[in-house]
Design an enzyme around this catalytic site. Structure first.
Site, PDB file in Angstrom:
ATOM      1  N   GLU A 244       0.891  -1.173   0.000  1.00  0.00           N
ATOM      2  CA  GLU A 244       0.000   0.000   0.000  1.00  0.00           C
ATOM      3  C   GLU A 244       0.916   1.205   0.000  1.00  0.00           C
ATOM      4  O   GLU A 244       1.528   1.534   1.007  1.00  0.00           O
ATOM      5  CB  GLU A 244      -0.913  -0.054   1.230  1.00  0.00           C
ATOM      6  CG  GLU A 244      -2.182   0.744   1.052  1.00  0.00           C
ATOM      7  CD  GLU A 244      -1.977   2.194   1.411  1.00  0.00           C
ATOM      8  OE1 GLU A 244      -1.550   2.967   0.507  1.00  0.00           O
ATOM      9  OE2 GLU A 244      -2.217   2.561   2.560  1.00  0.00           O
ATOM     10  N   CYS A 278      -2.216   8.523   3.167  1.00  0.00           N
ATOM     11  CA  CYS A 278      -2.019   8.102   1.777  1.00  0.00           C
ATOM     12  C   CYS A 278      -3.205   8.495   0.916  1.00  0.00           C
ATOM     13  O   CYS A 278      -3.048   8.963  -0.203  1.00  0.00           O
ATOM     14  CB  CYS A 278      -1.760   6.601   1.714  1.00  0.00           C
ATOM     15  SG  CYS A 278      -2.919   5.628   2.653  1.00  0.00           S
TER      16      CYS A 278
HETATM   17  P1  NDP Z   1       9.567   4.769   3.598  1.00  0.00           P
HETATM   18  O1  NDP Z   1       8.542   4.502   2.614  1.00  0.00           O
HETATM   19  O2  NDP Z   1      10.949   5.009   3.107  1.00  0.00           O
HETATM   20  O3  NDP Z   1       9.577   3.510   4.559  1.00  0.00           O
HETATM   21  C1  NDP Z   1      10.431   3.423   5.651  1.00  0.00           C
HETATM   22  C2  NDP Z   1      10.278   2.024   6.196  1.00  0.00           C
HETATM   23  O4  NDP Z   1      10.672   1.085   5.209  1.00  0.00           O
HETATM   24  C3  NDP Z   1      11.112   1.782   7.415  1.00  0.00           C
HETATM   25  O5  NDP Z   1      10.355   0.941   8.279  1.00  0.00           O
HETATM   26  C4  NDP Z   1      12.309   1.035   6.867  1.00  0.00           C
HETATM   27  O6  NDP Z   1      12.810   0.147   7.834  1.00  0.00           O
HETATM   28  C5  NDP Z   1      11.696   0.257   5.720  1.00  0.00           C
HETATM   29  N1  NDP Z   1      12.622   0.003   4.616  1.00  0.00           N
HETATM   30  C6  NDP Z   1      13.457   0.861   4.030  1.00  0.00           C
HETATM   31  N2  NDP Z   1      14.112   0.257   3.020  1.00  0.00           N
HETATM   32  C7  NDP Z   1      13.678  -1.008   2.983  1.00  0.00           C
HETATM   33  C8  NDP Z   1      13.972  -2.128   2.154  1.00  0.00           C
HETATM   34  N3  NDP Z   1      14.875  -2.058   1.162  1.00  0.00           N
HETATM   35  N4  NDP Z   1      13.311  -3.278   2.397  1.00  0.00           N
HETATM   36  C9  NDP Z   1      12.404  -3.351   3.384  1.00  0.00           C
HETATM   37  N5  NDP Z   1      12.094  -2.331   4.198  1.00  0.00           N
HETATM   38  C10 NDP Z   1      12.722  -1.174   3.998  1.00  0.00           C
HETATM   39  O7  NDP Z   1       9.049   5.879   4.630  1.00  0.00           O
HETATM   40  P2  NDP Z   1       9.395   7.356   5.001  1.00  0.00           P
HETATM   41  O8  NDP Z   1       9.050   7.551   6.397  1.00  0.00           O
HETATM   42  O9  NDP Z   1      10.777   7.730   4.559  1.00  0.00           O
HETATM   43  O10 NDP Z   1       8.323   8.167   4.143  1.00  0.00           O
HETATM   44  C11 NDP Z   1       8.641   8.612   2.873  1.00  0.00           C
HETATM   45  C12 NDP Z   1       7.367   8.914   2.096  1.00  0.00           C
HETATM   46  O11 NDP Z   1       6.511   7.792   2.108  1.00  0.00           O
HETATM   47  C13 NDP Z   1       6.519  10.016   2.657  1.00  0.00           C
HETATM   48  O12 NDP Z   1       6.994  11.256   2.222  1.00  0.00           O
HETATM   49  C14 NDP Z   1       5.177   9.700   2.082  1.00  0.00           C
HETATM   50  O13 NDP Z   1       5.057  10.272   0.808  1.00  0.00           O
HETATM   51  C15 NDP Z   1       5.175   8.192   1.954  1.00  0.00           C
HETATM   52  N6  NDP Z   1       4.420   7.519   3.016  1.00  0.00           N
HETATM   53  C16 NDP Z   1       3.310   6.858   2.653  1.00  0.00           C
HETATM   54  C17 NDP Z   1       2.548   6.245   3.600  1.00  0.00           C
HETATM   55  C18 NDP Z   1       1.299   5.530   3.251  1.00  0.00           C
HETATM   56  O14 NDP Z   1       0.426   5.431   4.089  1.00  0.00           O
HETATM   57  N7  NDP Z   1       1.191   4.976   2.049  1.00  0.00           N
HETATM   58  C19 NDP Z   1       2.894   6.292   5.010  1.00  0.00           C
HETATM   59  C20 NDP Z   1       4.120   6.981   5.295  1.00  0.00           C
HETATM   60  C21 NDP Z   1       4.851   7.574   4.308  1.00  0.00           C
HETATM   61  P3  NDP Z   1      14.352   0.074   8.225  1.00  0.00           P
HETATM   62  O15 NDP Z   1      14.824   1.461   8.364  1.00  0.00           O
HETATM   63  O16 NDP Z   1      14.380  -0.698   9.497  1.00  0.00           O
HETATM   64  O17 NDP Z   1      15.009  -0.672   7.114  1.00  0.00           O
END
Ligand code: NDP
Length: 468
Positions: A244, A278
């Site tokens: 999602e 989202c």
């Molecule tokens: P990200 O989408 O970058 O997700 C971060 C999460 O993903 C952390 O839990 C991290 O865990 C994990 N992660 C990162 N790389 C990997 C990988 N290669 N494989 C598996 N897991 C991974 O979130 P952000 O907080 O940086 O948000 C960025 C943007 O995402 C926001 O600006 C917004 O646009 C969108 N967003 C959308 C949401 C929604 O509801 N659809 C919710 C929140 C954000 P770890 O660090 O432990 O690896």
């Protein structure tokens, strides 16, 4: 004194590993501490989940429903404490569509989901043969959840997955792990050890989960670039994925609306959770005949919303959750202003905290970040339109396709227009109003698979066909 919230492994609190601070987005102070799980800790959790899986998968459906109902009761019994913890780490207000609303949603979603069943289907029963379709659990599911609605999204990942007979290891965002850790601790009262476990990480555990051979499926809510990485690494051993991802939802306002009547709906559609949602309305297309009146009414609603510390009972709007997101919103607003958009309310603040005033701009056009990218925060651009075919084409011309909305006082016209919008969900005269019985997911790069309802439950299963 700062409280540490341990990981939950095999039914018990587990504090192996280094602690890290979680910051209260409203105050900048330490909200609590979590413990960063490493690959060895993940191995232990996966081993516990694999031990628990056969027994849980064999547990009768009605008993799993009873466990989920018990979880709903536990959430209700601890609702105020959970809401305060959530508000303290996330920053969102207790009131309005805030922390108490989110925890109430957790209880309601859990109760509703617990009522669902997946009956076997008989596809053929003839003298030539019989074909039965069964839905069976997948195994161990790794859930990676974000910081915007951390507890509610956690529930969306956990409850249908365990109801279907799987075990879950949830890894909440490093920005907001505490309320999820506490939620999963409460769940232990209703579940055998190893069925639901929670691991915090201050960075780096996500890729360990997506590549772990003991995890059969990854469910991820977050950004498109990270979703793409999740999918790529899950491909190595053909893990199932439900993704999602982002949305850049359009809302089309037709000339027949009553601007004052729709203003509050538009406001909450765009600014629910300070726009950090989202399926919030992120591109507002308003017909030229009502453009000025709609903009004025919307600014009137926005300007009346009290913004402040989440724990202040008077606050209805809180801060942006983290600095990274704040910078994305600030840059999108600056870019729109540089390219000629008109500021109607709010604007880039001077302060160093994470409070960003509710900001509305008109004259926002393609080519501006506020139009083309997911701002995911308290800034909304309004685009004036004249030609219906052109605005439909513009609404559909986006890599995202999560939600969309049509606003009109003519139901038949709104319905016809809804058919022309390409998105996972189209709302009429509302936006972002997800509900537990309505499948929710995106087209194009907004994701793969759906959540909620029977269709969401099916995502938590493999199909097993028996032919005799
Ligand atoms: P990200 O989408 O970058 O997700 C971060 C999460 O993903 C952390 O839990 C991290 O865990 C994990 N992660 C990162 N790389 C990997 C990988 N290669 N494989 C598996 N897991 C991974 O979130 P952000 O907080 O940086 O948000 C960025 C943007 O995402 C926001 O600006 C917004 O646009 C969108 N967003 C959308 C949401 C929604 O509801 N659809 C919710 C929140 C954000 P770890 O660090 O432990 O690896």
């Amino acid at each position: 004194m700062t409280t540490t919230y341990p990981n939950i492994i095999d039914g018990a609190r587990d504090d192996a590993g280094a602690g890290f601070d979680v910051i209260n987005a409203s105050t900048g102070e330490v909200a609590g501490r979590a413990i960063s799980a490493d690959a060895e800790t993940l191995d232990r959790a996966v081993a516990a989940a694999r031990r628990a899986f056969p027994g849980w998968a064999a547990t009768p459906w009605a008993d799993r429903q009873a466990a989920c109902n018990k979880i709903a009761g536990l959430i209700g019994a601890h609702a105020e404490d959970l809401a305060r913890l959530l508000s303290t780490e996330q920053g969102k207000p207790l009131n309005g569509v805030g922390a108490r609303f989110e925890i109430g949603g957790c209880q309601a979603w859990t109760s509703y989901t617990a009522s669902l069943t997946l009956e076997p289907e008989i596809l053929q029963d003839t003298p030539e043969g019989r074909v039965e379709l069964h839905r069976v659990p997948i195994g161990v599911v790794g859930a990676i959840t974000p910081w915007n609605w951390p507890v509610l999204i956690g529930i969306w990942h956990i409850i249908p997955t365990i109801l279907a007979g799987n075990c879950v290891i949830i890894k909440p965002s490093e920005n907001t792990p505490l309320s999820t850790l506490r939620l999963v601790e409460l769940m232990q009262e209703a579940l055998p050890p190893g069925v639901v476990q929670a691991l915090a990480s201050d960075g780096g555990l996500g890729p360990d989960m997506t590549t772990h051979p003991g995890i059969d499926k990854i469910s991820f809510t977050g950004s498109i670039p990270t979703g793409s990485k999740v999918m790529a690494s899950a491909a190595k051993d053909i893990k199932r994925v439900t993704l999602e991802l982002g949305g850049n939802d359009p809302g089309i306002v037709l000339p027949d609306v009553d601007p004052k009547a729709i203003a509050e709906g538009l406001f909450w559609g765009a600014f629910i959770n300070n726009g950090q949602t989202c399926a919030a309305l992120k591109r507002l297309y308003v017909h030229e005949d009502v453009h000025d009146a709609v903009a004025e009414a919307l600014v009137g609603v926005a300007s009346a919303m009290p913004m402040g510390d989440g724990l202040d009972e008077a606050s209805i709007v809180g801060p942006i959750q983290n600095r990274n997101q704040y910078n994305i919103v600030r840059d999108a607003v600056q870019d729109a202003l540089d390219k000629g958009a008109v500021l109607l309310c709010g604007g880039i603040p001077e302060g160093n905290d994470l409070f960003f005033p509710t900001t509305i701009l008109s004259g926002v056009e393609p080519g501006m970040k506020l139009h083309d990218l997911e701002q995911f925060g308290p800034a909304l651009g309004i685009t004036k339109w004249r030609d219906e075919d052109a605005v439909v084409a513009l609404a559909n011309d986006d890599k995202c396709g999560l939600g969309a909305s049509v606003w009109s006082s003519d139901p038949a016209r709104a319905r016809r227009l809804a058919d022309r919008i390409s998105a996972g969900t189209v709302w009429i005269n509302k936006h972002g109003m997800i509900q537990p019985n309505a499948p929710f997911g995106g087209v194009r790069q907004s994701g793969i698979g759906v959540q909620f309802g029977v269709d969401g439950l099916r995502e938590c299963t493999n199909v097993k066909t028996i032919i005799s």
